[in-house]
Enzyme design. Structure first.
Site, PDB file in Angstrom:
ATOM      1  N   SER A  66       0.835  -1.203   0.000  1.00 14.75           N
ATOM      2  CA  SER A  66       0.000   0.000   0.000  1.00 14.75           C
ATOM      3  C   SER A  66       0.867   1.249   0.000  1.00 14.75           C
ATOM      4  CB  SER A  66      -0.908   0.038   1.231  1.00 14.75           C
ATOM      5  OG  SER A  66      -1.782  -1.060   1.239  1.00 14.75           O
TER       6      SER A  66
HETATM    7  N1  SAH Z   1      -1.031  -4.618   3.970  1.00 12.73           N
HETATM    8  C1  SAH Z   1      -0.341  -4.926   2.725  1.00 12.73           C
HETATM    9  C2  SAH Z   1      -1.176  -4.530   1.541  1.00 12.73           C
HETATM   10  C3  SAH Z   1      -1.230  -5.632   0.544  1.00 12.73           C
HETATM   11  S1  SAH Z   1      -2.391  -5.463  -0.767  1.00 12.73           S
HETATM   12  C4  SAH Z   1       1.040  -4.318   2.707  1.00 12.73           C
HETATM   13  O1  SAH Z   1       1.346  -3.490   3.570  1.00 12.73           O
HETATM   14  O2  SAH Z   1       1.856  -4.688   1.846  1.00 12.73           O
HETATM   15  C5  SAH Z   1      -3.737  -6.455  -0.198  1.00 12.73           C
HETATM   16  C6  SAH Z   1      -3.478  -7.918   0.029  1.00 12.73           C
HETATM   17  O3  SAH Z   1      -4.741  -8.528   0.325  1.00 12.73           O
HETATM   18  C7  SAH Z   1      -2.922  -8.691  -1.171  1.00 12.73           C
HETATM   19  O4  SAH Z   1      -1.696  -9.273  -0.811  1.00 12.73           O
HETATM   20  C8  SAH Z   1      -3.995  -9.765  -1.453  1.00 12.73           C
HETATM   21  O5  SAH Z   1      -3.444 -11.009  -1.851  1.00 12.73           O
HETATM   22  C9  SAH Z   1      -4.701  -9.865  -0.118  1.00 12.73           C
HETATM   23  N2  SAH Z   1      -6.077 -10.407  -0.178  1.00 12.73           N
HETATM   24  C10 SAH Z   1      -7.029 -10.191  -1.115  1.00 12.73           C
HETATM   25  N3  SAH Z   1      -8.161 -10.859  -0.815  1.00 12.73           N
HETATM   26  C11 SAH Z   1      -7.909 -11.527   0.366  1.00 12.73           C
HETATM   27  C12 SAH Z   1      -8.691 -12.403   1.196  1.00 12.73           C
HETATM   28  N4  SAH Z   1      -9.957 -12.754   0.897  1.00 12.73           N
HETATM   29  N5  SAH Z   1      -8.100 -12.880   2.310  1.00 12.73           N
HETATM   30  C13 SAH Z   1      -6.815 -12.553   2.651  1.00 12.73           C
HETATM   31  N6  SAH Z   1      -6.045 -11.732   1.899  1.00 12.73           N
HETATM   32  C14 SAH Z   1      -6.583 -11.225   0.771  1.00 12.73           C
END
Ligand code: SAH
Length: 218
Positions: A66
């Site tokens: 993010s």
């Molecule tokens: N907090 C993270 C942001 C990652 S982007 C950071 O700081 O890097 C959002 C993430 O949510 C992705 O890695 C994606 O694979 C995950 N995601 C999407 N749908 C999901 C679900 N149903 N359960 C768990 N993770 C999920």
């Protein structure tokens, strides 16, 4: 092995944090935590020079780390006190997870991409942070560890997951970017009673989608 965290990195980090402060992320606890975590550790070595720009970035498996402003903004909205139990959905790179750990929270984080889960686990271990990282479906939450003081969703949710509301303490708060497509409304939901909720919105943000199992491919 972790890459070095040079004076240059530290300087760029402070500059980035000043930018975030001007944008409204003013919480001292958030600043302290974000200042103590080198964001470039969470990015591929070839892209280190982008780590301190206020931008989202590809982290593999079609996902992104993010934008720093978003991490700061969501962390601030949570109004964490040390020791609180937080459930995060979307571990991704593990950057937001580490910020929450540094703020003194007891963090549980779910990721549904195995590759990202494994990488985050190894990196956070090297940083001596010990959240509970789970490979699984965020829509289901972690009933075995509930209730949580706070729930943080870091992907764009098509609706409020019922199961996660159940796992929130009364008096607790969920921070969730709501909406399908490229734009989500940052939403704060307070659980006031067993079936009583308050809601506030905090502007538009952009997240990768929260996927249901039907849409998900390894
Ligand atoms: N907090 C993270 C942001 C990652 S982007 C950071 O700081 O890097 C959002 C993430 O949510 C992705 O890695 C994606 O694979 C995950 N995601 C999407 N749908 C999901 C679900 N149903 N359960 C768990 N993770 C999920």
């Amino acid at each position: 092995m972790l890459p070095p965290d040079t004076y240059r990195h530290q300087g760029l980090r402070r500059q980035l944090l000043n930018e975030l402060r001007e944008g409204g992320v003013t919480s001292a606890a958030v600043h302290e935590a974000m200042n103590s975590i080198p964001r470039h550790f969470f990015m591929d070595g070839a892209f280190v020079e982008f780590a301190y720009e206020n931008k989202a970035f590809q982290i593999g498996a079609g996902q992104t780390i993010s934008q720093p402003f978003t991490v700061g903004f969501q962390s601030q909205l949570l109004e964490l006190s040390p020791g609180q139990k937080v459930l995060e959905i979307g571990t991704g790179s593990g950057y937001q997870t580490s910020v929450l750990c540094k703020m003194g929270a007891k963090v549980y984080s779910i990721e549904r991409q195995k590759l990202l889960h494994d990488r985050a686990k190894s990196l956070l271990n090297q940083l001596n942070l010990r959240p509970t990282l789970v490979y699984g479906d965020g829509f289901k939450g972690l009933p075995g560890y509930a209730p949580f003081d706070k729930v943080l969703i870091t992907c764009g949710a098509p609706h409020v997951p019922e199961e996660l509301l159940k796992q929130l303490k009364i008096g607790g708060k969920m921070v969730i970017p709501l909406g399908e497509g490229n734009v989500q409304e940052m939403t704060e939901i307070i659980k006031m009673g067993e079936n009583e909720y308050g809601r506030k919105t905090h502007g538009k943000f952009s997240f990768v989608p929260m996927l249901t199992s039907r849409e998900y491919k390894e």
